[in-house]
Design a protein around this motif. Structure first.
Motif, PDB file in Angstrom:
ATOM      1  N   SER A   1      51.290  20.806  64.211  1.00 13.10           N
ATOM      2  CA  SER A   1      50.039  21.121  64.149  1.00 13.10           C
ATOM      3  C   SER A   1      48.931  20.496  63.606  1.00 13.10           C
ATOM      4  O   SER A   1      49.537  19.601  62.500  1.00 13.10           O
ATOM      5  CB  SER A   1      50.007  22.693  63.906  1.00 13.10           C
ATOM      6  OG  SER A   1      50.275  22.997  62.618  1.00 13.10           O
ATOM      7  N   VAL A   2      47.834  20.710  63.842  1.00 15.08           N
ATOM      8  CA  VAL A   2      46.886  19.952  63.183  1.00 15.08           C
ATOM      9  C   VAL A   2      46.697  20.384  61.661  1.00 15.08           C
ATOM     10  O   VAL A   2      46.389  21.600  61.541  1.00 15.08           O
ATOM     11  CB  VAL A   2      45.409  19.662  63.830  1.00 15.08           C
ATOM     12  CG1 VAL A   2      44.497  19.034  62.943  1.00 15.08           C
ATOM     13  CG2 VAL A   2      45.685  18.900  65.071  1.00 15.08           C
ATOM     14  N   SER A   3      46.601  19.610  60.600  1.00 13.51           N
ATOM     15  CA  SER A   3      46.380  20.146  59.249  1.00 13.51           C
ATOM     16  C   SER A   3      45.470  19.435  58.305  1.00 13.51           C
ATOM     17  O   SER A   3      45.375  18.066  58.716  1.00 13.51           O
ATOM     18  CB  SER A   3      47.877  20.164  58.466  1.00 13.51           C
ATOM     19  OG  SER A   3      48.339  19.118  58.616  1.00 13.51           O
ATOM     20  N   PHE A   4      44.870  19.786  57.617  1.00 14.68           N
ATOM     21  CA  PHE A   4      43.980  19.394  56.981  1.00 14.68           C
ATOM     22  C   PHE A   4      44.357  18.878  55.426  1.00 14.68           C
ATOM     23  O   PHE A   4      45.118  19.780  55.047  1.00 14.68           O
ATOM     24  CB  PHE A   4      42.621  20.175  56.536  1.00 14.68           C
ATOM     25  CG  PHE A   4      41.755  20.273  58.012  1.00 14.68           C
ATOM     26  CD1 PHE A   4      41.140  19.409  58.425  1.00 14.68           C
ATOM     27  CD2 PHE A   4      42.162  21.425  58.740  1.00 14.68           C
ATOM     28  CE1 PHE A   4      40.453  19.515  59.738  1.00 14.68           C
ATOM     29  CE2 PHE A   4      41.559  21.671  59.764  1.00 14.68           C
ATOM     30  CZ  PHE A   4      40.665  20.683  60.482  1.00 14.68           C
ATOM     31  N   ALA A   5      44.161  17.773  54.977  1.00 20.19           N
ATOM     32  CA  ALA A   5      44.591  17.343  53.568  1.00 20.19           C
ATOM     33  C   ALA A   5      43.420  17.756  52.604  1.00 20.19           C
ATOM     34  O   ALA A   5      42.158  17.387  52.900  1.00 20.19           O
ATOM     35  CB  ALA A   5      44.695  15.754  53.695  1.00 20.19           C
ATOM     36  N   PRO A   6      43.576  18.079  51.536  1.00 25.49           N
ATOM     37  CA  PRO A   6      42.852  18.393  50.523  1.00 25.49           C
ATOM     38  C   PRO A   6      41.966  17.170  50.022  1.00 25.49           C
ATOM     39  O   PRO A   6      42.720  15.866  50.070  1.00 25.49           O
ATOM     40  CB  PRO A   6      43.395  19.127  49.349  1.00 25.49           C
ATOM     41  CG  PRO A   6      44.852  18.716  49.436  1.00 25.49           C
ATOM     42  CD  PRO A   6      44.914  18.447  51.025  1.00 25.49           C
ATOM     43  N   VAL A   7      40.729  17.250  50.124  1.00 25.72           N
ATOM     44  CA  VAL A   7      39.874  16.045  49.449  1.00 25.72           C
ATOM     45  C   VAL A   7      39.971  15.983  47.759  1.00 25.72           C
ATOM     46  O   VAL A   7      39.493  17.429  47.509  1.00 25.72           O
ATOM     47  CB  VAL A   7      38.482  15.938  50.065  1.00 25.72           C
ATOM     48  CG1 VAL A   7      37.719  14.820  49.525  1.00 25.72           C
ATOM     49  CG2 VAL A   7      38.661  15.834  51.517  1.00 25.72           C
ATOM     50  N   THR A   8      40.079  14.822  47.406  1.00 20.05           N
ATOM     51  CA  THR A   8      40.102  14.958  45.691  1.00 20.05           C
ATOM     52  C   THR A   8      39.055  14.018  45.308  1.00 20.05           C
ATOM     53  O   THR A   8      38.750  12.973  45.886  1.00 20.05           O
ATOM     54  CB  THR A   8      41.589  14.644  45.177  1.00 20.05           C
ATOM     55  OG1 THR A   8      41.925  13.414  45.757  1.00 20.05           O
ATOM     56  CG2 THR A   8      42.481  15.809  45.529  1.00 20.05           C
TER      57      THR A   8
END
Length: 81
Positions: free
Chosen positions: A74-81
């Motif tokens: 499934s589509v997942s989002f990566a946290p932006v740092t």
């Protein structure tokens, strides 16, 4: 005169008489699409070899290029740092 009377033969067809649609797994689709990218003008030859229509293979190739084919996760989002 001839005693021949032309009577049309009526044949009743049902949905069970025709071929069923085949279901292609994502792995099969990926294998066929990747095979079609090898060489020049391979779409028609590859489609014929696997018994599918050229338009269906073209649709699969477009889905492959857009990342729509074979995406198992499934589509997942990566946290932006």
């Amino acid at each position: 005169m001839s005693d021949f009377i032309n009577r049309p033969q009526i044949e009743v067809l049902s949905a069970a008489d025709g071929e069923r649609r085949r279901h292609w797994s994502d792995d099969d689709k990926l294998r066929i699409v990747e095979e079609s990218f090898i060489g020049h003008r391979q779409v028609t030859a590859t489609a014929r070899r696997h018994g599918i229509g050229r338009s269906l293979l073209t649709t699969w190739r477009r889905q492959y290029r857009n990342g729509e084919l074979g995406s198992s996760g499934s589509v997942s989002f990566a946290p932006v740092t």
